[in-house]
Scaffold this active site. Structure first.
Site, short mmCIF file in Angstrom:
data_model
loop_
_atom_site.label_atom_id
_atom_site.label_comp_id
_atom_site.label_asym_id
_atom_site.label_seq_id
_atom_site.Cartn_x
_atom_site.Cartn_y
_atom_site.Cartn_z
N ARG A 1 5.43 5.67 14.46
CA ARG A 1 5.32 6.29 13.13
C ARG A 1 4.86 7.73 13.23
NH1 ARG A 1 1.43 4.26 8.13
NH2 ARG A 1 0.04 5.94 8.72
N HIS B 1 0.84 -1.21 0.00
CA HIS B 1 0.00 0.00 0.00
C HIS B 1 0.87 1.25 0.00
CE1 HIS B 1 1.07 -0.48 4.22
NE2 HIS B 1 0.75 0.79 4.43
N HIS C 1 4.72 0.24 0.25
CA HIS C 1 5.45 -0.57 1.23
C HIS C 1 4.56 -1.68 1.77
CE1 HIS C 1 3.54 2.66 3.53
NE2 HIS C 1 3.54 1.86 4.58
N ASP D 1 0.60 4.98 1.97
CA ASP D 1 -0.15 5.49 3.11
C ASP D 1 -1.21 6.50 2.70
OD1 ASP D 1 1.18 3.97 5.03
OD2 ASP D 1 2.79 5.44 5.23
C1 SIN Z 1 3.01 1.02 7.90
O1 SIN Z 1 2.34 0.55 6.99
O2 SIN Z 1 3.16 2.22 8.04
C2 SIN Z 1 3.71 0.08 8.85
C3 SIN Z 1 5.03 -0.32 8.32
C4 SIN Z 1 5.74 -1.25 9.26
O3 SIN Z 1 5.30 -1.45 10.39
O4 SIN Z 1 6.80 -1.77 8.88
#
Ligand code: SIN
Length: 278
Positions: free
Chosen positions: A269, A99, A254, A101
């Site tokens: 995050r 995806h 990612h 973000d």
């Molecule tokens: C996310 O999708 O922001 C999480 C990425 C992760 O936990 O590696």
């Protein structure tokens, strides 16, 4: 301009940056150099950091205003921080599929900055895929066909009632009834800083392509999502406590791998607000 100590992470994208303490007061020249490397390499990895939530937020603010997630509860003290937590008895993790973000927002985030607090013994890596490379590898005829097409994005599949993420035990969602709105973005976006084109559809939030019949849209989306995530366009980050990774949401998708059942993973995050894709 300040020279950074950079080494590539993979052929397609990503670089490790050495010799910086992100908790320190960094000069504007250093921030400008990080920003240039971020636009060029799309994913930057900084090892051995020791960052409090405040320090991580301060670092993030050097790149723009921080965002708060519309559907995921932030940290009680710092709403701009999401604690991305998987407990040993969870059965999947947040972000566990390809995806980009928050593409369900009219102005999706420019970038995300993830800091590893607690990582599994093995596993829990994050994969990234270069959407410029995925676009560049298409035929000229396909590029012409995609030019001007519009993707429809929604948080519904992940966050509306019954969505796959809403019952994740270790993280709380909010305002899920707002998740069913639809937002239109170009299928190919132009990076506002580099001017490079990138594919801009993803399997989590892009629900259709405007103006196509249902089966045409489904087939084209399936093809584009596979193109966007082909192995050749990817790199992989193995986390250690104290690793910080920042990625450019205008350039990459990612995927947080869930291959560490029974172990704990805690990441912090923050995200930086972006602009309307064009
Ligand atoms: C996310 O999708 O922001 C999480 C990425 C992760 O936990 O590696």
């Amino acid at each position: 301009m300040t020279q950074l100590d950079l080494s590539p992470l993979a052929g397609a994208l990503g670089a490790t940056v050495r010799g910086l303490d992100l908790g320190a007061e960094l000069s504007s020249e250093t921030i400008a150099a990080i920003r240039a490397a971020f636009v060029e390499h799309h994913v930057l990895v900084f090892r051995d950091q020791e960052l409090s939530p405040e320090q991580q937020m301060s670092f993030g603010r050097r790149f723009g205003e921080l965002d708060t997630h519309p559907f995921v509860e932030g940290n009680a003290e710092y709403p701009e921080v999401i604690d991305v937590v998987t407990e040993p008895d969870d059965v999947f993790n947040f972000g566990g599929g390809w995806h980009t973000d928050v593409t369900f927002l009219e102005e999706p985030d420019l970038g995300s900055i993830l800091y590893a607090v607690d990582v599994p013994q093995g596993g829990g890596d994050t994969l990234f895929s270069n959407q410029h490379a995925a676009y560049d590898a298409l035929s000229e005829t396909m590029k012409e066909m995609l030019d001007g097409l519009v993707g429809i994005h929604s948080a519904g599949p992940q966050y509306a009632d019954g969505g796959s993420s809403t019952f994740h035990k270790s993280m709380k969602t909010k305002e899920a009834d707002l998740a069913s709105a639809f937002v239109a973005h170009p299928v190919v976006r132009t990076h506002p800083e580099s001017g490079e084109k990138a594919l801009y559809v993803n399997g989590a939030f892009t629900v259709s392509i405007a103006g196509l019949h249902g089966d045409e849209s489904a087939h084209l989306l399936r093809f584009l999502i596979r193109q966007a995530t082909k192995e050749i366009f990817t790199c992989r980050v193995q986390w250690e406590p104290g690793t910080l990774v920042m990625w450019d949401n205008r350039s990459v998708q990612h995927y947080a791998l869930y291959d560490y059942a029974g172990q704990r993973r805690h990441m912090r995050r923050v995200t930086v607000k972006g602009d309307r894709p064009t």
